[in-house]
Design a protein around this motif. Sequence first.
Motif, short mmCIF file in Angstrom:
data_model
loop_
_atom_site.label_atom_id
_atom_site.label_comp_id
_atom_site.label_asym_id
_atom_site.label_seq_id
_atom_site.Cartn_x
_atom_site.Cartn_y
_atom_site.Cartn_z
N PHE A 138 46.56 46.68 32.46
CA PHE A 138 46.43 45.56 31.53
C PHE A 138 45.80 44.34 32.17
O PHE A 138 45.76 43.26 31.58
CB PHE A 138 47.81 45.23 30.95
CG PHE A 138 48.49 46.44 30.38
CD1 PHE A 138 48.09 46.99 29.17
CD2 PHE A 138 49.50 47.06 31.09
CE1 PHE A 138 48.70 48.14 28.68
CE2 PHE A 138 50.12 48.20 30.60
CZ PHE A 138 49.71 48.75 29.39
N GLY A 139 45.35 44.48 33.41
CA GLY A 139 44.68 43.39 34.12
C GLY A 139 45.62 42.44 34.84
O GLY A 139 45.17 41.42 35.35
N ASN A 140 46.91 42.76 34.92
CA ASN A 140 47.87 41.90 35.61
C ASN A 140 47.87 42.19 37.11
O ASN A 140 47.94 43.35 37.51
CB ASN A 140 49.29 42.15 35.08
CG ASN A 140 49.41 41.82 33.62
OD1 ASN A 140 49.04 40.75 33.17
ND2 ASN A 140 49.93 42.78 32.85
N SER A 141 47.79 41.13 37.90
CA SER A 141 47.92 41.28 39.35
C SER A 141 49.39 41.30 39.69
O SER A 141 50.14 40.39 39.32
CB SER A 141 47.23 40.11 40.08
OG SER A 141 45.86 40.15 39.85
N ARG A 142 49.83 42.34 40.40
CA ARG A 142 51.24 42.54 40.72
C ARG A 142 51.44 42.63 42.23
O ARG A 142 50.55 43.08 42.94
CB ARG A 142 51.75 43.84 40.12
CG ARG A 142 51.79 43.88 38.64
CD ARG A 142 52.32 45.23 38.14
NE ARG A 142 52.56 45.15 36.72
CZ ARG A 142 53.68 44.73 36.17
NH1 ARG A 142 54.69 44.37 36.93
NH2 ARG A 142 53.81 44.66 34.87
N ILE A 143 52.64 42.23 42.65
CA ILE A 143 53.07 42.46 44.02
C ILE A 143 54.45 43.11 43.96
O ILE A 143 55.17 42.96 42.97
CB ILE A 143 53.13 41.17 44.86
CG1 ILE A 143 54.02 40.11 44.21
CG2 ILE A 143 51.72 40.63 45.12
CD1 ILE A 143 54.24 38.86 45.05
N GLY A 144 54.79 43.84 45.02
CA GLY A 144 56.09 44.49 45.06
C GLY A 144 56.76 44.32 46.41
O GLY A 144 56.10 44.31 47.44
N PHE A 145 58.08 44.15 46.37
CA PHE A 145 58.89 44.00 47.57
C PHE A 145 60.19 44.76 47.39
O PHE A 145 60.70 44.88 46.28
CB PHE A 145 59.24 42.53 47.83
CG PHE A 145 58.11 41.70 48.34
CD1 PHE A 145 57.90 41.59 49.71
CD2 PHE A 145 57.26 41.05 47.47
CE1 PHE A 145 56.86 40.82 50.19
CE2 PHE A 145 56.22 40.28 47.95
CZ PHE A 145 56.02 40.16 49.31
N GLU A 180 64.69 45.44 44.43
CA GLU A 180 63.43 46.14 44.20
C GLU A 180 62.68 45.29 43.20
O GLU A 180 63.06 45.21 42.03
CB GLU A 180 63.68 47.55 43.68
CG GLU A 180 64.47 48.41 44.64
CD GLU A 180 65.05 49.65 44.01
OE1 GLU A 180 64.67 49.99 42.86
OE2 GLU A 180 65.90 50.29 44.66
N VAL A 181 61.64 44.62 43.66
CA VAL A 181 61.02 43.56 42.87
C VAL A 181 59.54 43.84 42.61
O VAL A 181 58.78 44.15 43.54
CB VAL A 181 61.16 42.20 43.58
CG1 VAL A 181 60.47 41.10 42.81
CG2 VAL A 181 62.63 41.87 43.83
N SER A 182 59.18 43.72 41.36
CA SER A 182 57.78 43.71 40.95
C SER A 182 57.55 42.36 40.27
O SER A 182 58.34 41.95 39.41
CB SER A 182 57.47 44.84 39.97
OG SER A 182 56.13 44.77 39.54
N ALA A 183 56.51 41.66 40.69
CA ALA A 183 56.23 40.34 40.13
C ALA A 183 54.75 40.27 39.71
O ALA A 183 53.88 40.89 40.34
CB ALA A 183 56.55 39.25 41.14
N VAL A 184 54.50 39.51 38.66
CA VAL A 184 53.16 39.39 38.08
C VAL A 184 52.63 37.99 38.33
O VAL A 184 53.33 37.00 38.12
CB VAL A 184 53.21 39.68 36.56
CG1 VAL A 184 51.84 39.49 35.93
CG2 VAL A 184 53.77 41.06 36.30
N ARG A 185 51.37 37.93 38.75
CA ARG A 185 50.74 36.61 38.97
C ARG A 185 50.65 35.86 37.67
O ARG A 185 50.22 36.40 36.64
CB ARG A 185 49.35 36.76 39.57
CG ARG A 185 48.73 35.40 39.94
CD ARG A 185 47.26 35.55 40.33
NE ARG A 185 47.07 36.39 41.47
CZ ARG A 185 46.85 35.97 42.70
NH1 ARG A 185 46.83 34.68 42.95
NH2 ARG A 185 46.66 36.82 43.67
N ALA A 186 51.10 34.61 37.69
CA ALA A 186 51.11 33.78 36.48
C ALA A 186 49.70 33.36 36.11
O ALA A 186 48.83 33.25 36.93
CB ALA A 186 51.97 32.54 36.71
#
Length: 186
Positions: A138-145, A180-186
């Motif tokens: 969907f074009g979202n930039s994500r990071i995971g930790f 367990e974290v997935s975050a999306v760039r605002a």
Amino acid sequence: MTTAVATRVQDIAGTYTLDPSHSRIGFVARHAMIAKVRGAFNEVSGTATVDGSNPAGSTLEVTIQAGSIDTRDANRDGHLASPDFFDVATYPTITFVATGFAVVDDETVEVTGDLTIKGVTHAVTVPFTFGGSAVDPFGNSRIGFEGSVVVNRKDWGLTWNAALETGGVLVSDKVTLEFEVSAVRA
């Protein structure tokens, strides 16, 4: 359009919002000293401003709705929500506010912050492993930790317990907190 993805924690920058549907904030405690009980909080929110090249410039705040506790047993969840444990009527949220970040290597960052449970605040340091970054369909930039840390629940006033006939207690003092974290760039 091609978007570069970060492979090192030092290369991350931006403001991110925790994606609760792709994240888990949970815990593991010993039950009756013979088995483990796992649980999670289903309602969490959080934001982070990440500066991998200058960790001191990073921020992180997470809010957990204590009443969203889920151990897959309604009776246990009700007891955990009661004044014996989290007292969600009086203390509806659990918060974590970062106070420091230390990049250990390309994949590891230690986050120190104030964890507040039942109005009691203690510093906790959680080593997180960077899972990488990606652009979803969907074009979202994500990071995971992912990370975990062992704490003593009594430090936050979570002292209820019951003695066992065979010795020991029903609930361990030591609890492993899991992230367990997935975050999306605002």
